[in-house]
Design a protein around this motif. Structure first.
Motif, PDB file in Angstrom:
ATOM      1  N   UNK A  83      30.825  42.505  55.521  1.00 58.77           N
ATOM      2  CA  UNK A  83      30.094  41.912  56.634  1.00 58.77           C
ATOM      3  C   UNK A  83      28.912  41.075  56.146  1.00 58.77           C
ATOM      4  N   UNK A  84      28.121  41.629  55.245  1.00 57.27           N
ATOM      5  CA  UNK A  84      26.900  40.949  54.801  1.00 57.27           C
ATOM      6  C   UNK A  84      27.192  39.669  54.020  1.00 57.27           C
ATOM      7  N   UNK A  85      28.289  39.670  53.267  1.00 57.44           N
ATOM      8  CA  UNK A  85      28.579  38.536  52.395  1.00 57.44           C
ATOM      9  C   UNK A  85      29.793  37.724  52.843  1.00 57.44           C
ATOM     10  N   UNK A  86      30.286  38.024  54.046  1.00 59.72           N
ATOM     11  CA  UNK A  86      31.391  37.263  54.634  1.00 59.72           C
ATOM     12  C   UNK A  86      32.604  37.235  53.706  1.00 59.72           C
ATOM     13  N   UNK A  87      33.005  38.416  53.283  1.00 59.99           N
ATOM     14  CA  UNK A  87      34.106  38.550  52.330  1.00 59.99           C
ATOM     15  C   UNK A  87      35.401  38.951  53.019  1.00 59.99           C
ATOM     16  N   UNK A  88      36.500  38.539  52.423  1.00 58.19           N
ATOM     17  CA  UNK A  88      37.834  38.984  52.815  1.00 58.19           C
ATOM     18  C   UNK A  88      38.400  39.834  51.691  1.00 58.19           C
ATOM     19  N   UNK A  89      39.127  40.885  52.035  1.00 59.47           N
ATOM     20  CA  UNK A  89      39.745  41.706  50.992  1.00 59.47           C
ATOM     21  C   UNK A  89      41.263  41.595  51.042  1.00 59.47           C
ATOM     22  N   UNK A  90      41.858  41.613  49.869  1.00 60.11           N
ATOM     23  CA  UNK A  90      43.312  41.687  49.718  1.00 60.11           C
ATOM     24  C   UNK A  90      43.594  42.923  48.874  1.00 60.11           C
ATOM     25  N   UNK A  91      44.360  43.853  49.426  1.00 59.34           N
ATOM     26  CA  UNK A  91      44.539  45.153  48.782  1.00 59.34           C
ATOM     27  C   UNK A  91      46.003  45.476  48.494  1.00 59.34           C
ATOM     28  N   UNK A  92      46.879  44.498  48.623  1.00 57.06           N
ATOM     29  CA  UNK A  92      48.320  44.775  48.552  1.00 57.06           C
ATOM     30  C   UNK A  92      48.962  44.322  47.242  1.00 57.06           C
ATOM     31  N   UNK A  93      48.160  43.803  46.309  1.00 60.61           N
ATOM     32  CA  UNK A  93      48.754  43.222  45.109  1.00 60.61           C
ATOM     33  C   UNK A  93      48.569  44.111  43.887  1.00 60.61           C
ATOM     34  N   UNK A  94      49.604  44.113  43.051  1.00 62.53           N
ATOM     35  CA  UNK A  94      49.510  44.708  41.719  1.00 62.53           C
ATOM     36  C   UNK A  94      48.987  43.609  40.803  1.00 62.53           C
ATOM     37  N   UNK A  95      47.679  43.588  40.596  1.00 64.08           N
ATOM     38  CA  UNK A  95      47.021  42.443  39.975  1.00 64.08           C
ATOM     39  C   UNK A  95      47.360  42.263  38.503  1.00 64.08           C
ATOM     40  N   UNK A  96      47.712  43.345  37.842  1.00 65.91           N
ATOM     41  CA  UNK A  96      47.837  43.265  36.381  1.00 65.91           C
ATOM     42  C   UNK A  96      49.196  43.759  35.895  1.00 65.91           C
ATOM     43  N   UNK A  97      50.219  43.584  36.729  1.00 67.47           N
ATOM     44  CA  UNK A  97      51.547  44.091  36.364  1.00 67.47           C
ATOM     45  C   UNK A  97      52.105  43.417  35.119  1.00 67.47           C
ATOM     46  N   UNK A  98      51.679  42.176  34.856  1.00 61.63           N
ATOM     47  CA  UNK A  98      52.220  41.445  33.714  1.00 61.63           C
ATOM     48  C   UNK A  98      51.352  41.560  32.462  1.00 61.63           C
ATOM     49  N   UNK A  99      50.278  42.325  32.550  1.00 59.62           N
ATOM     50  CA  UNK A  99      49.380  42.480  31.397  1.00 59.62           C
ATOM     51  C   UNK A  99      49.925  43.572  30.488  1.00 59.62           C
ATOM     52  N   UNK A 100      49.996  43.253  29.203  1.00 58.88           N
ATOM     53  CA  UNK A 100      50.508  44.216  28.239  1.00 58.88           C
ATOM     54  C   UNK A 100      49.451  45.198  27.765  1.00 58.88           C
ATOM     55  N   UNK A 101      49.900  46.186  27.041  1.00 53.68           N
ATOM     56  CA  UNK A 101      49.003  47.213  26.508  1.00 53.68           C
ATOM     57  C   UNK A 101      48.433  46.781  25.162  1.00 53.68           C
TER      58      UNK A 101
END
Length: 203
Positions: free
Chosen positions: A13-31
């Motif tokens: 609310x204070x910073x007028x932000x939108x959230x996206x919570x449905x993504x696997x952000x790092x699925x392609x990042x290796x170990x």
């Protein structure tokens, strides 16, 4: 108002932000294989951290060794700050201490732009740290802009030491990874941390 007064809903609310919570952000990042030294340290420290069971113990025994190893992997081209005062904008309530902060700078004695990652350590309830971490990420975004350093993405982490949740902030959108990573998958955690920093740095 310190960062720890922010919930996720208040930060949005204070910073007028939108959230996206449905993504696997790092699925392609290796170990990345942790060093034998780090593995040995964590084997020694993990039972202690669980027994003491405070944020301070988990920060000192579990989080710092991992972050120091990341700095070493990146040839010490980043700096790590712990428990530092990060007053950015009093009028917006962006003041107070941050658990861990990483800059793309070799300067170790003062926080300099660009700030690229905030790490918030919590004792048990991961969700209680998300709003605080988001507020710190917004502060980093503003801090960088004030110093004419427009880093495209700010990364955030909320961790109990044994569980790690990753976030990123791009303009006015906060992405909250739909996966949590656990310390028994340390290589993946390290791979994500290095990947985030490498994307914004010239490594």
């Amino acid at each position: 108002m310190p960062y720890n007064n922010f919930t996720l809903s208040k930060a949005k609310k204070d910073f007028n932000l939108t959230t996206i919570e449905s993504e696997n952000l790092f699925k392609d990042v290796g170990s990345i294989e942790p060093s034998a030294t780090l593995v040995e340290l964590l084997e020694e420290y993990l039972p202690l951290a669980r027994a003491i069971s405070t944020e301070k113990a988990k920060s000192e025994l579990l989080v710092i060794p991992i972050l120091v190893e990341i700095r070493k992997i990146l040839s010490r081209k980043v700096s790590l700050f712990s428990g530092s005062l990060f007053n950015v904008d009093i009028s917006l309530g962006l003041t107070g201490y941050v658990d861990f902060l990483i800059t793309l700078s070799e300067e170790m004695y003062a926080i300099t732009s660009p700030v690229v990652m905030l790490v918030e350590a919590k004792n048990d309830v991961m969700t209680s740290g998300i709003g605080q971490c988001v507020a710190e990420m917004v502060a980093a975004q503003i801090f960088n802009q004030k110093h004419n350093n427009r880093v495209l993405t700010i990364y955030g982490v909320v961790t109990t030491g044994t569980s790690w949740l990753f976030l990123k902030l791009k303009e006015k959108t906060v992405y909250i990874d739909n996966q949590e990573y656990y310390i028994n998958n340390l290589g993946k955690i390290m791979g994500i941390l290095v990947s985030c920093l490498e994307k914004e740095g010239a490594f």
